[in-house]
Design an enzyme around this catalytic site. Structure first.
Site, PDB file in Angstrom:
ATOM      1  N   ALA A  19      44.952  43.272  30.913  1.00 60.19           N
ATOM      2  CA  ALA A  19      44.844  44.644  30.424  1.00 60.19           C
ATOM      3  C   ALA A  19      44.290  45.499  31.552  1.00 60.19           C
ATOM      4  O   ALA A  19      43.868  44.994  32.591  1.00 60.19           O
ATOM      5  CB  ALA A  19      43.938  44.710  29.194  1.00 60.19           C
ATOM      6  N   MET A  20      44.276  46.815  31.331  1.00 65.32           N
ATOM      7  CA  MET A  20      43.778  47.757  32.335  1.00 65.32           C
ATOM      8  C   MET A  20      43.048  48.890  31.653  1.00 65.32           C
ATOM      9  O   MET A  20      43.541  49.475  30.680  1.00 65.32           O
ATOM     10  CB  MET A  20      44.938  48.297  33.176  1.00 65.32           C
TER      11      MET A  20
ATOM     12  N   GLU B 179      33.917  44.547  37.084  1.00 66.51           N
ATOM     13  CA  GLU B 179      34.520  43.445  36.347  1.00 66.51           C
ATOM     14  C   GLU B 179      33.486  42.464  35.801  1.00 66.51           C
ATOM     15  O   GLU B 179      33.619  41.970  34.687  1.00 66.51           O
ATOM     16  CB  GLU B 179      35.540  42.723  37.222  1.00 66.51           C
TER      17      GLU B 179
ATOM     18  N   GLU C 170      37.886  45.805  28.060  1.00 63.20           N
ATOM     19  CA  GLU C 170      38.410  47.109  28.482  1.00 63.20           C
ATOM     20  C   GLU C 170      37.586  48.249  27.901  1.00 63.20           C
ATOM     21  O   GLU C 170      37.388  49.286  28.554  1.00 63.20           O
ATOM     22  CB  GLU C 170      39.875  47.240  28.084  1.00 63.20           C
TER      23      GLU C 170
END
Length: 847
Positions: free
Chosen positions: A267-268, A323, A301
């Protein structure tokens, strides 16, 4: 020439010069099936009159460049993916009009035509540096700005960006334009444009700071598989948790989650417009680990909306901070706010093992890596950046206390909202909140590489009580740092057929030897477990008595996290040639049936398969493989009908089936002549069975084509490509090689499917010619195919099934002599390190 690279020094120089006021981006997606039109108006200030700099634009056909009202000669100013800008004024306006190609690699603006119904879908993917494949940018995270997008598309399309979607303005009978309002300040890499014939469902989260409109999007052919109610529940639980924990309202107005095809990543975190791979909308039955992992991705996310989007790293040196934090936060939120309240167990069984493997490769790097340019960044999206970083943040929380940690985070968000920061800013906020000096902690944990090993050493008296107890800490010669660890020591006894924790002692470990006076005089337990509670990041060893307890009765240990630590210790010992591969396989066969953690039961059989195929003595591998295969069949027959274990064991059996009996079972399950009570042979399981038969030479192209006719979807095409690749013939491998490393017209996810199916254990003879071919293409693949295709091919096409001293010598010579790109050499070097580890483990298994 810089090409598509950008150095940190260049970015710092540009940031000293420029302040970007706004982007106005007009995209026309109606002009062609292969290209689109892009017009960018960029307004910015310059600190030095007359200075020069450059804007970024990759792969464009540029029609016009206008700087401060003056039209520039395109042939003079656009070269090497950069637009040269000279003679800047205090206030500047740059207009660039260009034609851009759609992507088929998942980078930039990806265009996809669904084979199920011929509908068209596009979506953007910009991290790390790919917004410049769609519009003209200053492509670095510290030049934040406001973005106004105007998207021309077919009138019946759905168009989504970071700002709320406006009503489209009709242009003619078939086209419309969407004029989006300006965004909040953000970096280029988290901007987004998603457009196509998407299905959408709307909802609203009503929280303490007000309402947040929610959107869930997918392809029309996946509508029946989008479990929107569950997705809304998870999203709402996440918002309630994070807004409370961070004490800062969600900053981007609306929140869309868009499930898109052929996606390279999980995902982003595009601000307010998160894209996720649409495999998270499963069309076939999945086990519980799938849904637990999907929940972690959704929460990961969402955490980025604060950590990464609201407050953004100044440069990619702090990529880990984005992250690692989101990784830690998603598991913390899952445990505290959702039904997945044992998610840290799954993290230990899966993600942490990823980190430990990565950290022992020659490509290991500090969590806070020295990302001196974009090429360095692109290879550091790995287990260290994500999972080691999350483990270390878990240790930091133990070090300063959860309450102090959250107080520091809240101050950090308020101080740097909509701006950029560095790790020192976060560290300062945490030091203020906790009162603890953290700079030395950060140096030893974040600026060094490698993993420590913690081993218990003890003596006991005649009654079995400890007369001494110490923890020895070691490190490798290459990475000698010995760290401070806050950890628990669990003492477990067998009581009424169960292993039960008697007590747990929390201690600080420092240096080579730490004496634990609290255990002197305490009766030795059946299982002594270092790092009880999994507070620190380290490999742990089991003493002789504890290892015997684990080997004969790990399934009697009721605590799932403690079991995960034991599984992990045994796997580490196998990989480090301290436990025979044969013994690890027996450990799994004897205890996996009782494993309750979803990730444990689904992932650990995969570790055992690795032990069989790579870590076992080749002279006895056939017998061990038969033992593993037969044991899996016994586990499958004994599994609860319709349960997760049954699905896991049939998948595991398919991955290793060689015997006539097992192949016949797979044949029967596929054609319906055999069955297992409760097992539904649905679409994805059919492909799993068929791929196994193809690997064994039982299913030919005609049979694969027949299955594809039943499943005329992109997933079907990808699974068919993988099945053809798995066939043990020279013709199949030659065709697959062409798809994987030669052709440019193969979609990214299809290429990935082919690559993952290529190197099959047991096919050494047909694969042997590809040792030389792999090393030949590794010379130029990075430059020829780009980051995504090259990294996928180089990692998974390394000839691991042919592990031998001869292969190691051949690869070592190549690494010494080859002029290949350092990023390409990284993957070859990692493969060579795996071969070294295999050979050491094989020798231990032999002995």
């Amino acid at each position: 020439m810089p090409g598509t690279n950008l150095t940190r020094d260049e970015a710092q120089q540009r940031a000293r010069l420029l302040e970007v006021a706004s982007y106005d981006v007009a995209l026309d997606l109606t002009t062609s099936e292969t290209t689109f039109e892009s017009t960018t108006t960029l307004r910015f200030r310059c600190a030095e009159a007359g200075a020069e700099t450059f804007a970024d634009l990759v792969g464009a056909t540029v029609h016009e460049v206008v700087l401060n009202g003056t039209s520039l000669d395109v042939s003079q100013v656009y070269a090497d993916h950069r637009v040269a800008l000279a003679g800047l004024e205090a206030d500047n306006e740059l207009v660039v009009r260009a034609t851009m190609p759609y992507s088929r690699t998942g980078e930039g603006l990806h265009r996809f035509v669904d084979p199920a119904d011929d509908r068209v879908y596009t979506y953007s993917q910009f991290e790390v540096p790919d917004a410049r494949r769609v519009y003209t940018t200053f492509e670095q995270p510290d030049l934040k700005s406001r973005f106004t997008f105007h998207v021309t598309a077919p009138a019946d399309w759905v168009v989504v960006s970071n700002a709320p979607t406006p009503q489209p303005e009709a242009l003619d009978g078939s086209r419309a334009v969407w004029h989006f309002p300006a965004t909040e300040p953000m970096s280029t890499y988290i901007t987004a444009v998603v457009a196509g014939e998407y299905h959408v469902e709307h909802d609203t989260y009503r929280g303490k700071h007000g309402d947040i409109p929610l959107g869930h999007y997918c392809r029309q052919s996946l509508v029946e598989h989008m479990d929107t109610a569950e997705l809304v529940k998870l999203t709402s639980q996440g918002f309630a948790f994070f807004e409370e924990a961070f004490d800062y309202p969600y900053p981007f107005g609306k929140y869309d989650q868009l499930y898109v095809p052929e996606y390279n990543m999980g995902a982003m975190e595009n601000a307010g417009a998160v894209t996720l791979r649409d495999e998270y909308l499963p069309r076939s039955r999945q086990d519980a680990s799938f849904y637990e992992f999907r929940a972690s991705v959704i929460l990961h996310e969402m955490a980025h909306m604060w950590f990464g989007d609201l407050v953004t790293m100044r440069w990619w040196d702090d990529l880990w901070l984005n992250e690692s934090f989101a990784e830690w936060a998603c598991y913390h939120a899952a445990v505290e706010a959702t039904e997945f309240d044992e998610s840290w167990t799954g993290f230990t069984n899966a993600r942490k093992n990823w980190a430990l493997r990565q950290d022992q490769l020659p490509s290991t790097h500090p969590i806070a890596a020295d990302n001196h340019d974009l090429q360095a960044v692109e290879v550091n999206f790995d287990g260290i950046t994500y999972a080691k970083g999350a483990s270390v943040l878990k240790q930091l929380v133990a070090w300063v206390g959860m309450d102090n940690f959250l107080v520091g985070l809240r101050a950090y968000f308020k101080a740097h909202a909509f701006g950029n920061s560095e790790f020192s800013d976060l560290l300062g906020a945490l030091e203020t909140a906790s009162g603890r000096e953290l700079d030395s902690w950060a140096k030893e944990w974040l600026q060094t590489s490698g993993v420590n090993t913690l081993t218990p050493r003890s003596e006991t008296d005649a009654e079995g009580a400890y007369t001494s107890f110490r923890i020895e800490q070691t490190a490798t010669v290459e990475h000698p740092t010995l760290r401070r660890h806050r950890l628990g020591i669990g003492l477990y006894d067998e009581v009424d057929g169960h292993l039960v924790r008697r007590t747990s002692v929390e201690v600080d470990v420092e240096g080579e030897t730490t004496e634990v006076a609290e255990l002197v005089g305490v009766r030795q337990p059946d299982l002594l477990l270092l790092n009880d509670g999994d507070l620190t990041y380290a490999k742990i060893r089991l003493d002789e008595r504890s290892l015997a307890t684990v080997m004969t009765g790990l399934g009697r240990l009721d605590d799932s996290l403690a079991r995960a630590l034991c599984w992990g210790a045994a796997w580490d010992m196998t990989r480090d040639a301290e436990l025979r591969a044969t013994d690890f396989v027996e450990l799994v066969l004897g205890n996996i049936a009782g494993e309750t953690d979803a990730f444990g039961s689904s992932r650990i059989p995969g570790y055992a398969s690795q032990a069989v195929h790579h870590f076992s003595d080749p002279a006895h591998r056939v017998e061990l493989r038969a033992r593993w295969e037969g044991g899996l069949r016994e586990l499958l027959d004994a599994a609860e009908p319709g349960g997760d274990h049954q699905l896991t064991f049939v998948r595991a059996l398919a991955s290793v089936a060689r015997s006539e009996e097992s192949v016949a079972l797979l044949e029967g399950l596929l054609d319906g002549s055999a069955g297992l009570e409760g097992l539904v042979v649905d679409t994805d399981l059919r492909w799993t069975l068929l791929s196994a038969l193809a690997r064994e030479g039982v299913a030919d192209d005609a049979r694969i084509d027949a299955e594809l006719a039943r499943d005329q979807t992109i997933s079907g095409q990808e699974r068919a490509a993988a099945a053809r690749t798995a066939q043990p013939t020279a013709e199949a491998k030659a065709t697959a090689w062409e798809l994987a490393v030669v052709r440019d017209d193969v979609p990214n996810e299809t290429q990935r499917s082919v690559v993952l199916g290529f190197m099959q254990p047991g096919q050494e003879e047909v694969l042997r010619p590809y040792v030389a071919r792999y090393l030949e293409v590794a010379e130029t693949l990075w430059e020829d195919k780009g980051t995504q295709r090259a990294s996928t091919a180089l990692e998974w096409l390394f000839p691991r099934p042919m592990a031998s001293p001869e292969l190691l010598e051949q690869v070592t010579t190549w690494l010494r002599d080859s002029p290949a790109n350092p990023a390409a050499k990284r993957y070859v070097r990692e493969g060579a390190a795996d071969v070294e580890r295999y050979l050491a483990a094989q020798a231990h298994d032999r002995g």
